[in-house]
Design a protein around this motif. Structure first.
Motif, mmCIF file in Angstrom:
data_model
loop_
_atom_site.group_PDB
_atom_site.id
_atom_site.type_symbol
_atom_site.label_atom_id
_atom_site.label_comp_id
_atom_site.label_asym_id
_atom_site.label_seq_id
_atom_site.Cartn_x
_atom_site.Cartn_y
_atom_site.Cartn_z
ATOM 1 N N PHE A 193 -43.882 69.836 -29.103
ATOM 2 C CA PHE A 193 -44.021 68.831 -28.053
ATOM 3 C C PHE A 193 -42.729 68.651 -27.269
ATOM 4 C CE2 PHE A 193 -43.787 64.419 -26.520
ATOM 5 C CZ PHE A 193 -44.854 64.440 -25.637
ATOM 6 N N LYS A 194 -41.597 68.699 -27.919
ATOM 7 C CA LYS A 194 -40.324 68.541 -27.204
ATOM 8 C C LYS A 194 -40.170 69.629 -26.142
ATOM 9 C CE LYS A 194 -35.350 67.882 -27.871
ATOM 10 N NZ LYS A 194 -34.981 68.720 -26.708
ATOM 11 N N ARG A 195 -40.549 70.838 -26.499
ATOM 12 C CA ARG A 195 -40.480 71.949 -25.533
ATOM 13 C C ARG A 195 -41.403 71.669 -24.347
ATOM 14 N NH1 ARG A 195 -42.255 77.519 -27.997
ATOM 15 N NH2 ARG A 195 -40.595 76.898 -29.460
ATOM 16 N N PHE A 196 -42.623 71.162 -24.639
ATOM 17 C CA PHE A 196 -43.580 70.805 -23.585
ATOM 18 C C PHE A 196 -42.982 69.727 -22.679
ATOM 19 C CE2 PHE A 196 -47.007 68.392 -21.723
ATOM 20 C CZ PHE A 196 -48.036 69.291 -21.493
ATOM 21 N N ASN A 197 -42.427 68.689 -23.284
ATOM 22 C CA ASN A 197 -41.872 67.562 -22.544
ATOM 23 C C ASN A 197 -40.698 67.992 -21.675
ATOM 24 O OD1 ASN A 197 -42.523 64.750 -22.305
ATOM 25 N ND2 ASN A 197 -40.567 64.246 -23.244
ATOM 26 N N ASP A 198 -39.815 68.824 -22.221
ATOM 27 C CA ASP A 198 -38.634 69.281 -21.469
ATOM 28 C C ASP A 198 -39.035 70.169 -20.293
ATOM 29 O OD1 ASP A 198 -37.058 67.902 -23.224
ATOM 30 O OD2 ASP A 198 -36.470 69.656 -24.416
ATOM 31 N N ARG A 199 -40.051 70.965 -20.487
ATOM 32 C CA ARG A 199 -40.436 71.917 -19.433
ATOM 33 C C ARG A 199 -41.251 71.263 -18.317
ATOM 34 N NH1 ARG A 199 -43.353 77.871 -20.135
ATOM 35 N NH2 ARG A 199 -43.647 78.253 -17.905
ATOM 36 N N ALA B 154 -43.759 62.639 -17.467
ATOM 37 C CA ALA B 154 -45.091 62.209 -17.025
ATOM 38 C C ALA B 154 -46.159 63.102 -17.627
ATOM 39 C CB ALA B 154 -45.174 62.220 -15.499
ATOM 40 N N ALA B 155 -45.902 64.418 -17.611
ATOM 41 C CA ALA B 155 -46.846 65.353 -18.224
ATOM 42 C C ALA B 155 -46.887 65.150 -19.733
ATOM 43 C CB ALA B 155 -46.450 66.789 -17.897
ATOM 44 N N GLY B 156 -45.728 64.853 -20.320
ATOM 45 C CA GLY B 156 -45.688 64.593 -21.755
ATOM 46 C C GLY B 156 -46.506 63.379 -22.132
ATOM 47 N N ASP B 157 -46.406 62.315 -21.330
ATOM 48 C CA ASP B 157 -47.204 61.115 -21.590
ATOM 49 C C ASP B 157 -48.697 61.411 -21.465
ATOM 50 O OD1 ASP B 157 -44.914 59.696 -22.037
ATOM 51 O OD2 ASP B 157 -44.957 58.585 -20.138
ATOM 52 N N TYR C 135 -48.387 57.515 -35.074
ATOM 53 C CA TYR C 135 -47.473 57.271 -36.176
ATOM 54 C C TYR C 135 -46.013 57.376 -35.759
ATOM 55 C CZ TYR C 135 -45.692 57.507 -40.967
ATOM 56 O OH TYR C 135 -45.021 57.269 -42.140
ATOM 57 N N GLY C 136 -45.758 58.236 -34.793
ATOM 58 C CA GLY C 136 -44.394 58.433 -34.303
ATOM 59 C C GLY C 136 -44.450 58.993 -32.897
ATOM 60 N N SER C 137 -43.403 59.649 -32.456
ATOM 61 C CA SER C 137 -43.336 60.170 -31.090
ATOM 62 C C SER C 137 -44.534 61.042 -30.757
ATOM 63 C CB SER C 137 -42.039 60.955 -30.891
ATOM 64 O OG SER C 137 -42.015 61.536 -29.609
ATOM 65 N N GLU C 138 -44.670 62.173 -31.442
ATOM 66 C CA GLU C 138 -45.806 63.064 -31.214
ATOM 67 C C GLU C 138 -46.650 63.217 -32.466
ATOM 68 O OE1 GLU C 138 -42.351 65.920 -32.202
ATOM 69 O OE2 GLU C 138 -42.635 63.999 -31.217
ATOM 70 N N ALA C 139 -46.513 62.281 -33.378
ATOM 71 C CA ALA C 139 -47.240 62.316 -34.646
ATOM 72 C C ALA C 139 -48.340 61.260 -34.662
ATOM 73 C CB ALA C 139 -46.283 62.086 -35.809
ATOM 74 N N PHE C 140 -49.479 61.639 -35.224
ATOM 75 C CA PHE C 140 -50.631 60.748 -35.318
ATOM 76 C C PHE C 140 -51.164 60.777 -36.746
ATOM 77 C CE2 PHE C 140 -50.283 62.349 -31.039
ATOM 78 C CZ PHE C 140 -50.484 61.234 -30.243
ATOM 79 N N THR D 130 -51.479 72.664 -29.087
ATOM 80 C CA THR D 130 -52.106 72.733 -30.396
ATOM 81 C C THR D 130 -51.497 71.667 -31.303
ATOM 82 O OG1 THR D 130 -50.524 74.366 -31.210
ATOM 83 C CG2 THR D 130 -52.536 75.214 -30.201
ATOM 84 N N VAL D 131 -52.140 71.449 -32.445
ATOM 85 C CA VAL D 131 -51.603 70.527 -33.437
ATOM 86 C C VAL D 131 -51.598 71.188 -34.806
ATOM 87 C CG1 VAL D 131 -52.270 68.399 -32.242
ATOM 88 C CG2 VAL D 131 -53.875 69.474 -33.839
#
Length: 325
Positions: free
Chosen positions: A202-208, A212-215, A239-244, A282-283
């Motif tokens: 997810f961090k890679r997704f958010n940085d790239r 807004a896209a990350g949200d 549960y956390g930043s990108e954790a559910f 993916t998860v």
């Protein structure tokens, strides 16, 4: 009532009775009075305004419940008059037991006011009145409209237990639900499944693609996971930043594993668009299933799911691994 002043000893023949009745009828506090046979003696103007029911419809009857409920149900004054104080916890929230014998009751409840066509949250006090010989002759019930405060409390409680971005429950809600379901499973000897879900890279997704896209990614993944919380006891939380977490009471290992795989498949099918680029995510999921037992802490289940999640990531992500509790 419920203060420290002893109930007044009065008599129907007392010379001040007429004055007392007139005074009560003009009180700004909604008030009604029942006799020992549960017939309405007084239904003051403030009570008429609160309920929309005129005094002429209820004076001399036992139909006062119709002002507050759509089907027969005792009011707090009825419980006092009948000596049925043990039922207060079944019918009301935040009940206060009388400090001394012969004292009144205090509680709160939602009432659907049929005549007004709306629900009000009322704080209710009901206190007995005795004659000089200690015989019950009446019960006085006073009402306070606490609807605005209750709705504000509920809204604050919801905000405290909800993740603002995704609308799912938050860590606080999860901790409370896990403890509750753990005790329930221990009592009923039923299994409990916990899926710990993490968005891959997810961090890679958010940085790239930007925040807004990350949200948007977080919101759509959250909505996808929440589709699998179908029953009343199921709970999906951020549960956390990108954790559910998906908590599923009374699920077997086989059933939970099938749900986990469907979650993986559903998230993999999501598509995001950025400058005409089609993006997928993916998860990875760590799964733990057990029957809660005395001597085992609920946190061990979370630790097992966390270890399984690490295994899923190390095995290449976009997959499910099962941990042992």
């Amino acid at each position: 009532m419920t203060d420290a002043t002893p109930p007044a000893a009065v008599s129907p023949e007392d010379g001040g009775t007429a004055f007392a009745i007139t005074l009560m009828e003009h009180l700004v506090v909604p008030t009604f009075v029942l006799d020992a046979e549960l017939r309405v003696l007084i239904w003051n103007r403030a009570c008429e305004h609160l309920t929309g029911v005129p005094a002429s419809e209820v004076i001399g009857t036992r139909e006062h419940w119709r002002a507050f409920y759509e089907s027969p149900r005792p009011c707090l004054a009825d419980l006092v008059a009948e000596g049925a104080k043990g039922r207060i916890e079944q019918l009301y929230v935040r009940p206060e037991a009388p400090r001394e014998p012969g004292r009144g009751l205090r509680a709160e409840t939602w009432c659907h006011m049929p005549r007004r066509g709306q629900s009000l949250y009322l704080a209710v006090d009901a206190g007995p009145i005795f004659d000089a010989g200690g015989r019950l002759i009446a019960v006085v019930e006073t009402l306070r409209d606490m609807s605005d405060r209750k709705r504000a409390e509920d809204q604050l409680q919801q905000l405290a237990s909800r993740d603002l971005l995704t609308g799912l429950g938050n860590r606080h809600a999860f901790d409370a639900a896990l403890e509750l379901e753990w005790r329930s499973g221990e009592r009923d000897e039923t299994s409990l499944a916990l899926l710990l879900i993490d968005i891959d890279h997810f961090k890679r997704f958010n940085d790239r693609y930007g925040h807004a896209a990350g949200d948007e990614c977080l919101k759509r993944v959250a909505a996808t996971i929440n589709r699998f919380a179908r029953r009343a006891g199921d709970l999906a939380v951020r549960y956390g930043s990108e954790a559910f977490v998906l908590l599923l009471p009374d699920f077997t290992r086989t059933q939970a594993q099938a749900v986990a795989q469907r979650v993986c498949d559903a998230v993999r099918s999501l598509r995001f668009v950025d400058d005409d680029e089609i993006i997928g995510v993916t998860v990875s999921i760590g799964l733990a299933v057990c029957v809660p037992m005395p001597g085992i802490e609920a946190t061990l289940m979370l630790q097992a799911a966390d270890a399984a999640l690490d295994e899923a990531k190390q095995a290449g992500r976009d997959r499910v691994r099962i941990g042992e509790v």
